[in-house]
Structures are given as structure tokens and as C-alpha cells.
Design a protein around this motif. Structure first.
Motif, PDB file in Angstrom:
ATOM      1  N   LEU B 194       0.828  -1.204   0.000  1.00  0.00           N
ATOM      2  CA  LEU B 194       0.000   0.000   0.000  1.00  0.00           C
ATOM      3  C   LEU B 194       0.869   1.264   0.000  1.00  0.00           C
ATOM      4  CD1 LEU B 194      -2.871   1.049   0.042  1.00  0.00           C
ATOM      5  CD2 LEU B 194      -2.804   1.011   2.526  1.00  0.00           C
ATOM      6  N   THR B 195       1.946   1.229   0.798  1.00  0.00           N
ATOM      7  CA  THR B 195       2.867   2.376   0.829  1.00  0.00           C
ATOM      8  C   THR B 195       3.361   2.699  -0.575  1.00  0.00           C
ATOM      9  OG1 THR B 195       3.596   1.871   3.067  1.00  0.00           O
ATOM     10  CG2 THR B 195       5.082   3.177   1.715  1.00  0.00           C
ATOM     11  N   ILE B 196       3.822   1.654  -1.284  1.00  0.00           N
ATOM     12  CA  ILE B 196       4.404   1.879  -2.605  1.00  0.00           C
ATOM     13  C   ILE B 196       3.332   2.298  -3.604  1.00  0.00           C
ATOM     14  CG2 ILE B 196       5.480   0.667  -4.552  1.00  0.00           C
ATOM     15  CD1 ILE B 196       7.314  -0.664  -2.548  1.00  0.00           C
ATOM     16  N   LEU B 197       2.141   1.691  -3.503  1.00  0.00           N
ATOM     17  CA  LEU B 197       1.061   2.067  -4.426  1.00  0.00           C
ATOM     18  C   LEU B 197       0.687   3.533  -4.266  1.00  0.00           C
ATOM     19  CD1 LEU B 197      -1.420  -0.936  -4.468  1.00  0.00           C
ATOM     20  CD2 LEU B 197      -0.080  -0.030  -6.364  1.00  0.00           C
ATOM     21  N   ILE B 198       0.494   3.956  -3.014  1.00  0.00           N
ATOM     22  CA  ILE B 198       0.086   5.347  -2.781  1.00  0.00           C
ATOM     23  C   ILE B 198       1.176   6.303  -3.251  1.00  0.00           C
ATOM     24  CG2 ILE B 198      -0.475   7.066  -1.019  1.00  0.00           C
ATOM     25  CD1 ILE B 198      -1.890   4.927   0.545  1.00  0.00           C
ATOM     26  N   ALA B 199       2.439   5.960  -2.919  1.00  0.00           N
ATOM     27  CA  ALA B 199       3.536   6.847  -3.303  1.00  0.00           C
ATOM     28  C   ALA B 199       3.676   6.899  -4.826  1.00  0.00           C
ATOM     29  CB  ALA B 199       4.836   6.368  -2.671  1.00  0.00           C
ATOM     30  N   ALA B 200       3.580   5.734  -5.490  1.00  0.00           N
ATOM     31  CA  ALA B 200       3.766   5.704  -6.945  1.00  0.00           C
ATOM     32  C   ALA B 200       2.670   6.507  -7.633  1.00  0.00           C
ATOM     33  CB  ALA B 200       3.772   4.257  -7.443  1.00  0.00           C
ATOM     34  N   VAL B 201       1.417   6.281  -7.231  1.00  0.00           N
ATOM     35  CA  VAL B 201       0.322   7.024  -7.849  1.00  0.00           C
ATOM     36  C   VAL B 201       0.489   8.519  -7.576  1.00  0.00           C
ATOM     37  CG1 VAL B 201      -2.155   7.453  -7.741  1.00  0.00           C
ATOM     38  CG2 VAL B 201      -1.307   5.123  -7.860  1.00  0.00           C
ATOM     39  N   GLY B 202       0.859   8.851  -6.333  1.00  0.00           N
ATOM     40  CA  GLY B 202       1.057  10.262  -5.976  1.00  0.00           C
ATOM     41  C   GLY B 202       2.116  10.910  -6.844  1.00  0.00           C
ATOM     42  N   VAL B 373      14.600   0.934   8.172  1.00  0.00           N
ATOM     43  CA  VAL B 373      15.516   0.436   7.135  1.00  0.00           C
ATOM     44  C   VAL B 373      14.805   0.402   5.781  1.00  0.00           C
ATOM     45  CG1 VAL B 373      16.747  -1.612   6.329  1.00  0.00           C
ATOM     46  CG2 VAL B 373      17.023  -0.842   8.685  1.00  0.00           C
ATOM     47  N   VAL B 374      13.544  -0.078   5.779  1.00  0.00           N
ATOM     48  CA  VAL B 374      12.813  -0.147   4.508  1.00  0.00           C
ATOM     49  C   VAL B 374      12.677   1.249   3.891  1.00  0.00           C
ATOM     50  CG1 VAL B 374      10.561  -0.603   3.464  1.00  0.00           C
ATOM     51  CG2 VAL B 374      11.562  -2.259   5.031  1.00  0.00           C
ATOM     52  N   PHE B 375      12.278   2.221   4.706  1.00  0.00           N
ATOM     53  CA  PHE B 375      12.123   3.583   4.172  1.00  0.00           C
ATOM     54  C   PHE B 375      13.460   4.144   3.705  1.00  0.00           C
ATOM     55  CE2 PHE B 375       7.857   3.865   6.061  1.00  0.00           C
ATOM     56  CZ  PHE B 375       7.217   4.473   5.003  1.00  0.00           C
ATOM     57  N   PHE B 376      14.507   3.863   4.494  1.00  0.00           N
ATOM     58  CA  PHE B 376      15.812   4.385   4.092  1.00  0.00           C
ATOM     59  C   PHE B 376      16.227   3.819   2.737  1.00  0.00           C
ATOM     60  CE2 PHE B 376      20.376   3.920   3.670  1.00  0.00           C
ATOM     61  CZ  PHE B 376      20.748   5.251   3.734  1.00  0.00           C
ATOM     62  N   VAL B 377      16.049   2.505   2.561  1.00  0.00           N
ATOM     63  CA  VAL B 377      16.462   1.884   1.297  1.00  0.00           C
ATOM     64  C   VAL B 377      15.702   2.520   0.128  1.00  0.00           C
ATOM     65  CG1 VAL B 377      16.381  -0.254  -0.037  1.00  0.00           C
ATOM     66  CG2 VAL B 377      17.246  -0.281   2.298  1.00  0.00           C
ATOM     67  N   LEU B 378      14.373   2.694   0.297  1.00  0.00           N
ATOM     68  CA  LEU B 378      13.570   3.272  -0.783  1.00  0.00           C
ATOM     69  C   LEU B 378      14.015   4.707  -1.096  1.00  0.00           C
ATOM     70  CD1 LEU B 378      10.009   1.980   0.137  1.00  0.00           C
ATOM     71  CD2 LEU B 378      11.496   1.173  -1.694  1.00  0.00           C
ATOM     72  N   CYS B 379      14.196   5.507  -0.041  1.00  0.00           N
ATOM     73  CA  CYS B 379      14.555   6.911  -0.249  1.00  0.00           C
ATOM     74  C   CYS B 379      15.954   7.036  -0.829  1.00  0.00           C
ATOM     75  CB  CYS B 379      14.462   7.686   1.068  1.00  0.00           C
ATOM     76  SG  CYS B 379      12.790   7.790   1.681  1.00  0.00           S
ATOM     77  N   TYR B 380      16.871   6.186  -0.342  1.00  0.00           N
ATOM     78  CA  TYR B 380      18.240   6.255  -0.835  1.00  0.00           C
ATOM     79  C   TYR B 380      18.280   5.878  -2.322  1.00  0.00           C
ATOM     80  CZ  TYR B 380      23.282   5.761  -0.929  1.00  0.00           C
ATOM     81  OH  TYR B 380      24.602   5.927  -1.235  1.00  0.00           O
ATOM     82  N   ALA B 381      17.475   4.874  -2.701  1.00  0.00           N
ATOM     83  CA  ALA B 381      17.423   4.494  -4.115  1.00  0.00           C
ATOM     84  C   ALA B 381      16.937   5.670  -4.960  1.00  0.00           C
ATOM     85  CB  ALA B 381      16.510   3.284  -4.300  1.00  0.00           C
ATOM     86  N   MET B 382      15.917   6.374  -4.441  1.00  0.00           N
ATOM     87  CA  MET B 382      15.389   7.514  -5.200  1.00  0.00           C
ATOM     88  C   MET B 382      16.440   8.614  -5.340  1.00  0.00           C
ATOM     89  SD  MET B 382      11.544   7.760  -3.757  1.00  0.00           S
ATOM     90  CE  MET B 382      10.977   9.281  -4.447  1.00  0.00           C
ATOM     91  N   SER B 383      17.148   8.901  -4.250  1.00  0.00           N
ATOM     92  CA  SER B 383      18.096  10.010  -4.353  1.00  0.00           C
ATOM     93  C   SER B 383      19.281   9.616  -5.232  1.00  0.00           C
ATOM     94  CB  SER B 383      18.526  10.488  -2.972  1.00  0.00           C
ATOM     95  OG  SER B 383      19.477   9.629  -2.428  1.00  0.00           O
ATOM     96  N   GLN B 384      19.677   8.340  -5.192  1.00  0.00           N
ATOM     97  CA  GLN B 384      20.758   7.906  -6.089  1.00  0.00           C
ATOM     98  C   GLN B 384      20.330   8.025  -7.549  1.00  0.00           C
ATOM     99  OE1 GLN B 384      24.037   7.111  -5.598  1.00  0.00           O
ATOM    100  NE2 GLN B 384      23.490   8.019  -3.636  1.00  0.00           N
TER     101      GLN B 384
END
Lengths: 266, 398
Positions: B194-202, B373-384
Motif C-alpha cells: 500500500l505504501t508503494i502504491l500510494i507513493a507511486a500514484v502520488g 531500514v525499509v524507508f531508508f532503502v527506498l529513499c536512498y534508491a530515489m536520491s541515487q
């Protein structure tokens, strides 16, 4: 020496040319006025340019010369008077403006190349998007033009990787890609280092010899003397004097012209 | 006179020289180095010993399904897998066809999948999930190779991307009460899914909306300008929590009784509308940075207003605001945690539900460390990915 080369006064030049070759008047400006707020920058400009003519416009900064050539392709709107380009009158009608802009190429002082596109993409943009040419046709033509301005090997570089002179030559190729009938040059060499001025003037000289109608705002008096059919002196929003280079340099009639020329020629 | 060419001065090289120059240059420097080193070592030992001996990771691993997909029916979990597989394949193919930035995204995606697989491999969730994740990571690479070989037509790929989001949605929500795709109420969606769906659609929807608002705010038409400015100022003046409550509670009051907007859809809409206002202001900053000479040159070529914006202004403006926009998207991803307050169980919400179970008593740390950790990995991937995008597009150099 052609007819236009003889020292004659303004009206006589136009009449002479008309009588000699009965060419078309490609630009007709009548009593053009323009205000920036309260400032009256163009105060009634009358100028007729015939097809194939090379006109050099010169004068002090703030004299309205750049503003005037920018009114010709409607980058600036004139507020009184008429401008007729190739038989189309410049009004607020968007279709007229589009039609006129696609027939007029413009070269700017600061090049204004699109920094996110390569040299080749800068040149093909107009033909592909406005003329709806196929990409292949546009690229073929663009390479031809880049060869003509002498930098085919820079085609895939971005503007930031080119010298000022090279950038300005790309800008000329970009304007020529639209196959314009008229080319406007707004101080094309003013932003260049001295050693690069000639490479741009050479391209412009070649263009003039090919019969292109050109309006150049420039302070390159050597270029004007060699290439111009007519020189037009602007001062405080008015045309003070015009005539062939021989007359302007040899026997200027107005005091203001003499004074200005003595300042820049030393 | 001849000028002697001198060799460049000898630099001290090697790790010892580096240490001496940077960490032990003087007595105070050596002291502070020693002090900080001691602190780091103590901290490291404590954290490691907690993580390896005290921590009850079985609370995380035992609830892995809940944390990943929430209460999505277990027998329908293949639909989540299929959506993920579509995403993996498309990302891989794009990396092969478009290269550059999409390659970073593909690497990030497969790295996340491998990391998650490695974490779950030591847990009792079963080899099936691990195998599924490994298969997805492999799918990314297969897609990449296919794309690289030129087996994927560019246009088809773009169309597939456009279709993939509604297709995944349809796949996840189902079409009818029974049949091959029984509908799954979005109330059951949860966790990381759900986190990823909401963020992706947003992210996907707020981007075009924000760009349009930014252009609208600079429009020469007063009505458009006024509406855009009003919208931006209104939304920026209201907290996201308020907007979420309004979308959840007040929106149904204004709609006719028979219209029932899905709760997840309402949350997505609220986040999209909220984020678009901020994005519009970022983009407006980029638009203002474009010199007027660029627009004049485009006009002189005969390009019309739309063409000038599309080919000259927006490409340069959007490129200049990549860092700001990625920052916005990162905070959007983290803001999705706020949807718990309207009763949706995204990652944080489901974590708190897990903590409410009696057997999770005292395992607060473990759960929250996992979430962080999950949020960090997602955010770090985005910033990279954004750094890579900036470099590929030559931000600041061109």
C-alpha cells in the motif's frame, strides 16, 4: 560599381533601385513608433528594403536600432505605423505573425542557442517542428548548413562545449535552416572575443554574396564598408542619415553622423 | 633564456600519509580522532550485540506477509507477484532500451529485491517468497538483455508503461465477486504494498498536475492564472492531515449517496493534490530561471506557444529542478505514513497492528528498526537515481 553604390540621398536610393531592377520591396516600414512605458524609443521610422539588399544599421546604444529590427519579426510590438514584410502586414493576428516569423531568420547578440540540445538538434528543431519535415530530411539539410558555416565536426556537441564563434555560427545555421527570405542580425559579433569575430563575419559575407536580404545591426565598420549596399544611421529613435557606405564614410551629411563615426573610427 | 621544467611537487601518498595528514595532524586533532573513534566503536559494539543476541527478529520475519502485503488474501498473493513481475520486466527493458537513468532505477529495484530476499532467507517465511524475489531480480536482468538486443520496440515500451499502472490496479483490485479475478476490497490492501502504491500514484499523477499548475500560474489568461495561484496557495496553507481527513470524511458528504469512492483512492487523491501544489512552486522556480532569450529564439524560429514550452522551456526548467522535485517525492513517500490516521494500514499502520498482538510485546524496537531500514532503502534508491539523472542530463554543466 552598381547603381546603389553611388552617393545619393535617401529617397533617391530607393527610387533608383526601384527603377534599376524593379525588385520587390520585401520590408516596408512606415512611420513606426514604439514606447517602453513613457520612453519613446522609436519615433517614426520609415525604411524600405528591397529583396537581396544588405542593410547595415548602426548608431549609439539606446538609439532604437535593436528595437527596430526586433519589431520586424514581432519580438517587439510596434504601437503606431505599419510594417509590411513580404506583402504581409504585421498585426496582432497570430497567423500573420507565424507566417512572417517562419520567413525571417534571426541571429542574436547572445546566440540564444538551446543549451539542452546538440548543435545538430538546434538546427533541425525549426524544420521538424514548424515545417514538419521528416527528421532525416532535416538532418541532411542541417549537416549541409553546418558544413557551410564550417563546423560539421561539431554537430553532436552541446553549445556549452563550443567557442563563442562556433556557437554564433550554429545560430546562423539554425536561422538558415528555416529557409528564410530575410535574415536579421542583432549585433552578432558584440559578445565575441576579438579573434572569433572574423569567422562569424566570413559566414555573413558569404551569405550576403549569395543574395540573401540582410538587416544587420553591427559596429563592424570594415564589414559594413565591404558588404553593405546601404548604411542606416539611427539616433534617438530616428533615422538620421542613410546611404551607400562610400557616402556614409566619405561624405556624411549630418553632424551627428560625423560625430558618431569619428568616435568609433578614431 | 630557457625555462627549466620542474616535476610537480611530491605528494605524500598512501593510507598512512593520508591518516597522518587528515586525522593525526596535531595533538588536538589526534585527541578528537581518538575520542570519536572510541565513541563509534562503543556504539557499534552495542548495536551489533543487540541486533545479534537480544533482538527478537522473529517478530518481523513471522509477520513478513502482513508487513509486505497487509491482509491481502494469501491465496490471491500471486496477483501482487504478477504486478511486481510486470514492474520488474518493464524496468529492465527500459534500462536496456533507454539506458542511462533508467538503468540506475533497474539496478536499485533489483538490489532492493535481492536485499529483501537475503533478509527473508534467514527467516521462517518459506523459500517461496525468497524464490519469488530472486525471480523478479532475474526478470529485471532478462528484460535488460532483451531491451539491449533491440528486441523491444521503443513505442511499445512507452505504451506498456502507460498501461501498466491501471493494469496493475485492475489486477490487484479484481473485476468481479467471483471468477478468475475475484475482487479484493482495498480495505485489505496494506503494508509495503500500500505504501508503494500510494507513493507511486502520488508521484506519477502529481508531476503532470504540478507542471500544469506552474504553467497556469504564469499564464497570460487571468482566469487560469487566478485559479492556479488560488489552488496552490490554498493547498499549501493547509496541513496534509487536514486534507486527508477532508478526503475521507467530508468528500462522501458532498457526493451523491450512490457514489462510493474507494477509501484508498481518496487517500491517493489527497496526497496527489497536496503534492502537486508544492511541485508547481518548484517548477515555477525552474521556469523563472529560463532566460528570455531562449523564448525569443524559439519564437523567432516560428515555434508556437505550446511548442516553445514543450521543446525549449520545460526541458530546461524541469532539469534544473530535479533535486528539489526528488526531495519532494522523498517526503511524499514518507508522508504516506500519515494515511494510518484515516484507517489505512500502510507499512507503519500495519506495524502498529503487529505490535498490538500479545506475542509482539516488547518488540517495538525491532519493528521500528525494520520500518526505518525499509524507508531508508527506498529513499536512498530515489536520491541515487536522481543524482544519476542529473549527471546524465548534465545539470550544472550544460
Amino acid at each position: 560599381m552598381n547603381v546603389r553604390g553611388e552617393p545619393v540621398n535617401n529617397e533617391a536610393v530607393v527610387a533608383d533601385v526601384a527603377a534599376a531592377a524593379s525588385p520587390r520591396d520585401i520590408i516596408v516600414a512606415r512611420d513606426v513608433h514604439k514606447w517602453f512605458g513613457e520612453l519613446h524609443v522609436l519615433r517614426g521610422i520609415d525604411l524600405t528594403v528591397t529583396a537581396g539588399e544588405v542593410v547595415v544599421i548602426f548608431g549609439a546604444s539606446g538609439s532604437g536600432k535593436s528595437t527596430f529590427i526586433r519589431t520586424i519579426n514581432r519580438l517587439e510590438e510596434h504601437q503606431r505605423g505599419d510594417i509590411i514584410v513580404d506583402g504581409i502586414e504585421l498585426t496582432n493576428d497570430i497567423r500573420n505573425i507565424a507566417a512572417i516569423r517562419s520567413e525571417i531568420g534571426m541571429v542574436f547578440q547572445s546566440f540564444n542557442l538551446f543549451p539542452h540540445l546538440t548543435a545538430l538538434q538546434n538546427v533541425t528543431l525549426g524544420p521538424v517542428r514548424v515545417r514538419k519535415w521528416s527528421r532525416e530530411r532535416a538532418e541532411e539539410r542541417a549537416m549541409e548548413l553546418l558544413r557551410r558555416v564550417g563546423i560539421p565536426e561539431q554537430a553532436h556537441k552541446h553549445p556549452a562545449q563550443l567557442s563563442g564563434g562556433q556557437q554564433q555560427r550554429v545560430a546562423i545555421a539554425r536561422a538558415l535552416a528555416m529557409q528564410p527570405k530575410i535574415m536579421l542580425f542583432d549585433e552578432p559579433t558584440s559578445a565575441l572575443d576579438p579573434e572569433m569575430i572574423n569567422e562569424v563575419l566570413d559566414v555573413m559575407r558569404g551569405l550576403a554574396q549569395s543574395g540573401m536580404t540582410m538587416l544587420c545591426v553591427t559596429h563592424e565598420m570594415g564589414f559594413a564598408r565591404a558588404v553593405a549596399d546601404r548604411m542606416v544611421f539611427f539616433d534617438e529613435g530616428l533615422i538620421v542619415e542613410q546611404g551607400p557606405p562610400k557616402q556614409i564614410f566619405g561624405d556624411p551629411q549630418q553632424d551627428r553622423t560625423k560625430q558618431f563615426l569619428s568616435q568609433i573610427l578614431h | 633564456m630557457t625555462v627549466e621544467t620542474l616535476p610537480p611537487p611530491r605528494l605524500s601518498v598512501g593510507p598512512v600519509a593520508w591518516l597522518r595528514a587528515n586525522l593525526f595532524a596535531s595533538l588536538p586533532s589526534s585527541l578528537s580522532t581518538g575520542l570519536l573513534l572510541g565513541l563509534i566503536i562503543v556504539l557499534g559494539i552495542n548495536v551489533t550485540s543487540w541486533a545479534t543476541t537480544e533482538a527478537r527478529w522473529e517478530v518481523v520475519t513471522g509477520n513478513a506477509r502482513l508487513l509486505l502485503i497487509g491482509q491481502y488474501p494469501a491465496d490471491q498473493a500471486w496477483r501482487v507477484w504478477l504486478s511486481l513481475a510486470i514492474l520488474s520486466a518493464l524496468t529492465g527493458m527500459s534500462a536496456g532500451v533507454f539506458g542511462r537513468t533508467t538503468r540506475t532505477l533497474a539496478i536499485s529495484l533489483s538490489a532492493c529485491q535481492l536485499l529483501l530476499a537475503a533478509l527473508l532467507a534467514v527467516s521462517p517465511v518459506g523459500p517461496l517468497i525468497v524464490a519469488g524475489l530472486l525471480a523478479n531480480a532475474a526478470g529485471v536482468w532478462v528484460g535488460f538483455v532483451l531491451g539491449r538486443r533491440g528486441l523491444v520496440p521503443r513505442r511499445a515500451l512507452v505504451v506498456a508503461w502507460v498501461l501498466s499502472m491501471p493494469a496493475s490496479f485492475l489486477l490487484l483490485s479484481g473485476v468481479a465477486a467471483s471468477g478468475p479475478l475475484p475482487s479484493v476490497s482495498s480495505n485489505l490492501w496494506g503494508g509495503l504494498l500500500l505504501t508503494i502504491l500510494i507513493a507511486a500514484v502520488g508521484i506519477v499523477l502529481s508531476f503532470p498536475l504540478g507542471v500544469l499548475l506552474a504553467l497556469g500560474r504564469r499564464s497570460s489568461l487571468p482566469a487560469v492564472r487566478l485559479l492556479s495561484t488560488g489552488y496552490i496557495e490554498l493547498v499549501r496553507g493547509v496541513p496534509l492531515v487536514t486534507i486527508l481527513f477532508m478526503a475521507d470524511i467530508m468528500l462522501p458528504l458532498f457526493l451523491p449517496g450512490e457514489v462510493r469512492l474507494d477509501r484508498v483512492a481518496r487517500a491517493m487523491g489527497a496526497i496527489t493534490l497536496f503534492s502537486a501544489a508544492y511541485l508547481a512552486e518548484n517548477v515555477r522556480g525552474g521556469l523563472q530561471a529560463i532566460p528570455s532569450g531562449q523564448i525569443e529564439a524559439a519564437q523567432a524560429l516560428g515555434l508556437n506557444g505550446v511548442q516553445t514550452n514543450l521543446h525549449i522551456v520545460l526541458p530546461q526548467a524541469l532539469r534544473a529542478v530535479i533535486p528539489a522535485n526528488v526531495g519532494l517525492f522523498i517526503s511524499l513517500l514518507k508522508d504516506t505514513t500519515l494515511v494510518t490516521i484515516i484507517g489505512l494500514f500502510e507499512l507503519l499502520g500495519i506495524a502498529r497492528a503487529v505490535l498490538a498482538q500479545p506475542e509482539s510485546l516488547g518488540a517495538t524496537m525491532e519493528i521500528f528498526v525494520f520500518i526505518a531500514v525499509v524507508f531508508f532503502v527506498l529513499c536512498y534508491a530515489m536520491s541515487q537515481a536522481s543524482y544519476r539523472l542529473e549527471r546524465a542530463l548534465g545539470v550544472g554543466t550544460r
